[in-house]
Scaffold this motif. Sequence first.
Motif, mmCIF file in Angstrom:
data_model
loop_
_atom_site.group_PDB
_atom_site.id
_atom_site.type_symbol
_atom_site.label_atom_id
_atom_site.label_comp_id
_atom_site.label_asym_id
_atom_site.label_seq_id
_atom_site.Cartn_x
_atom_site.Cartn_y
_atom_site.Cartn_z
ATOM 1 N N ILE A 176 1.508 15.066 -9.992
ATOM 2 C CA ILE A 176 2.415 14.649 -8.917
ATOM 3 C C ILE A 176 3.354 13.548 -9.392
ATOM 4 N N TYR A 177 2.796 12.559 -10.097
ATOM 5 C CA TYR A 177 3.628 11.444 -10.566
ATOM 6 C C TYR A 177 4.682 11.922 -11.561
ATOM 7 N N LYS A 178 4.312 12.882 -12.421
ATOM 8 C CA LYS A 178 5.258 13.411 -13.401
ATOM 9 C C LYS A 178 6.445 14.069 -12.700
ATOM 10 N N ARG A 179 6.171 14.680 -11.559
ATOM 11 C CA ARG A 179 7.221 15.383 -10.829
ATOM 12 C C ARG A 179 8.104 14.430 -10.017
ATOM 13 N N ILE A 180 7.496 13.436 -9.356
ATOM 14 C CA ILE A 180 8.286 12.590 -8.441
ATOM 15 C C ILE A 180 8.755 11.291 -9.082
ATOM 16 N N GLY A 181 8.069 10.826 -10.133
ATOM 17 C CA GLY A 181 8.460 9.591 -10.793
ATOM 18 C C GLY A 181 8.156 8.350 -9.972
ATOM 19 N N PHE A 182 8.460 7.189 -10.551
ATOM 20 C CA PHE A 182 8.157 5.911 -9.892
ATOM 21 C C PHE A 182 8.891 5.767 -8.564
ATOM 22 N N MET A 183 10.166 6.143 -8.537
ATOM 23 C CA MET A 183 10.955 5.978 -7.316
ATOM 24 C C MET A 183 10.432 6.868 -6.190
ATOM 25 N N GLY A 184 9.847 7.989 -6.565
ATOM 26 C CA GLY A 184 9.303 8.896 -5.558
ATOM 27 C C GLY A 184 8.131 8.306 -4.797
ATOM 28 N N LEU A 185 7.473 7.310 -5.398
ATOM 29 C CA LEU A 185 6.349 6.650 -4.733
ATOM 30 C C LEU A 185 6.797 5.789 -3.558
ATOM 31 N N TRP A 186 8.110 5.579 -3.439
ATOM 32 C CA TRP A 186 8.631 4.711 -2.383
ATOM 33 C C TRP A 186 9.355 5.487 -1.293
ATOM 34 N N ASN A 187 9.238 6.826 -1.321
ATOM 35 C CA ASN A 187 9.850 7.631 -0.264
ATOM 36 C C ASN A 187 9.241 7.265 1.093
ATOM 37 N N GLY A 188 10.099 7.026 2.065
ATOM 38 C CA GLY A 188 9.617 6.734 3.423
ATOM 39 C C GLY A 188 9.196 5.300 3.652
ATOM 40 N N LEU A 189 9.518 4.381 2.704
ATOM 41 C CA LEU A 189 9.063 2.994 2.843
ATOM 42 C C LEU A 189 9.655 2.324 4.084
ATOM 43 N N GLY A 190 10.940 2.546 4.344
ATOM 44 C CA GLY A 190 11.570 1.914 5.496
ATOM 45 C C GLY A 190 10.888 2.282 6.800
ATOM 46 N N VAL A 191 10.596 3.576 6.938
ATOM 47 C CA VAL A 191 9.901 4.049 8.139
ATOM 48 C C VAL A 191 8.529 3.415 8.231
ATOM 49 N N ARG A 192 7.857 3.305 7.085
ATOM 50 C CA ARG A 192 6.486 2.780 7.106
ATOM 51 C C ARG A 192 6.462 1.289 7.419
ATOM 52 N N ILE A 193 7.464 0.537 6.975
ATOM 53 C CA ILE A 193 7.516 -0.884 7.301
ATOM 54 C C ILE A 193 7.640 -1.079 8.813
ATOM 55 N N SER A 225 0.795 -1.225 0.000
ATOM 56 C CA SER A 225 0.000 0.000 0.000
ATOM 57 C C SER A 225 0.831 1.280 0.000
ATOM 58 N N HIS A 226 2.157 1.173 0.007
ATOM 59 C CA HIS A 226 2.967 2.378 0.182
ATOM 60 C C HIS A 226 2.837 3.414 -0.934
ATOM 61 N N PRO A 227 2.877 3.027 -2.219
ATOM 62 C CA PRO A 227 2.737 4.054 -3.261
ATOM 63 C C PRO A 227 1.460 4.883 -3.114
ATOM 64 N N ALA A 228 0.351 4.232 -2.791
ATOM 65 C CA ALA A 228 -0.896 4.977 -2.600
ATOM 66 C C ALA A 228 -0.822 5.856 -1.354
ATOM 67 N N ASP A 229 -0.092 5.404 -0.337
ATOM 68 C CA ASP A 229 0.077 6.201 0.877
ATOM 69 C C ASP A 229 0.802 7.503 0.561
ATOM 70 N N VAL A 230 1.829 7.433 -0.285
ATOM 71 C CA VAL A 230 2.558 8.632 -0.704
ATOM 72 C C VAL A 230 1.609 9.578 -1.441
ATOM 73 N N MET A 231 0.795 9.021 -2.337
ATOM 74 C CA MET A 231 -0.138 9.843 -3.096
ATOM 75 C C MET A 231 -1.181 10.512 -2.196
ATOM 76 N N VAL A 232 -1.655 9.803 -1.177
ATOM 77 C CA VAL A 232 -2.626 10.394 -0.249
ATOM 78 C C VAL A 232 -2.021 11.625 0.410
ATOM 79 N N SER A 233 -0.788 11.510 0.879
ATOM 80 C CA SER A 233 -0.126 12.632 1.538
ATOM 81 C C SER A 233 0.034 13.805 0.584
ATOM 82 N N LYS A 234 0.473 13.527 -0.635
ATOM 83 C CA LYS A 234 0.730 14.605 -1.581
ATOM 84 C C LYS A 234 -0.555 15.239 -2.098
#
Length: 310
Positions: free
Chosen positions: A266-283, A239-248
């Motif tokens: 938003i996706y155009k600006r952050i790209g695919f890798m940007g959807l995984w920002n904060g994954l370690g913390v979220r796990i 669920s992490h990519p959608a979590d990033v999108m909710v915040s943004k």
Amino acid sequence: MSDTITPNNNKIELYTSKFYATCTLGGIIACGPTHSSVTPLDLVKCRLQVQPNLYKGNLQGMKTILQKEGLSKLFTGVGATAIGYSLQGAGKYGGYEFFKHFYSQTLLSGDMEKIHKHRTSIYLAASATAEFIADIMLCPFEAIKVRQQTTIPSFCNNVWEGFSKIYKTEGFGSLYKGITPLWCRQIPYTMCKFTSFERIVEYIYSKLPTKKQDMNPLQQISVSFVGGYLAGILCAAVSHPADVMVSKINNERKAGQSMGDATKQIYKRIGFMGLWNGLGVRIVMIGTLTSFQWLIYDSFKAYVGLPTSG
């Protein structure tokens, strides 16, 4: 029987209104306090999702907030979190128990052989339906929480002030502008959370020398805790990519802008890798949350005399 858990001798009949009310209460107790307790982690995660270079990591982020904003600011958004996730827990856990039984009876006519064969589909359908409803209750408070956490200084001091400001300046509908990405985040998350938990716990019991019904409540709850943590790791990643999108989206979507346009921008600006920002913390956060939620929920069920989950 374990000495650490004293069950209630008043038997609650399964699948009655009292049973569902009890499970709903268990969901509130399991979700509200646990989500509230990790507010500092959630605060750093949300800020990193919006501004990836703001902090170097989770601990450094909390230390920076503590030094620059004070101890109380580490719990920015705790009020909206407590209310929103208590309501969500009620709908999620109580609803899951209801729809699991409802689908078993209506779609499979209560045939135990068919139910066992199609149990994974039942878990998926019941958890998805329950979460769909639960998110409708959660969404306004999630919107306030995210806005509080991602604006520096925070745009409001408490949940009621936040509700009033958004309602007066943007209208009630603005509190639901994140409902679609919230569903996209929470429904797969909950489907994974409940289904993987059920199957992981089933697997653990199959490998133990003692049958579940012969174990005391503490032993059963220990299995729930382990199953919950493993399930939490899986659903955090799903669920992490959608979590990033909710915040943004809650932070950046302009008035009148469609959900699709906001997401594309938003996706155009952050790209695919940007959807995984904060994954370690979220796990870490979700794994801990999920395990303790199952621990609390099943401890409560055992206390009132109900069987543990799984």
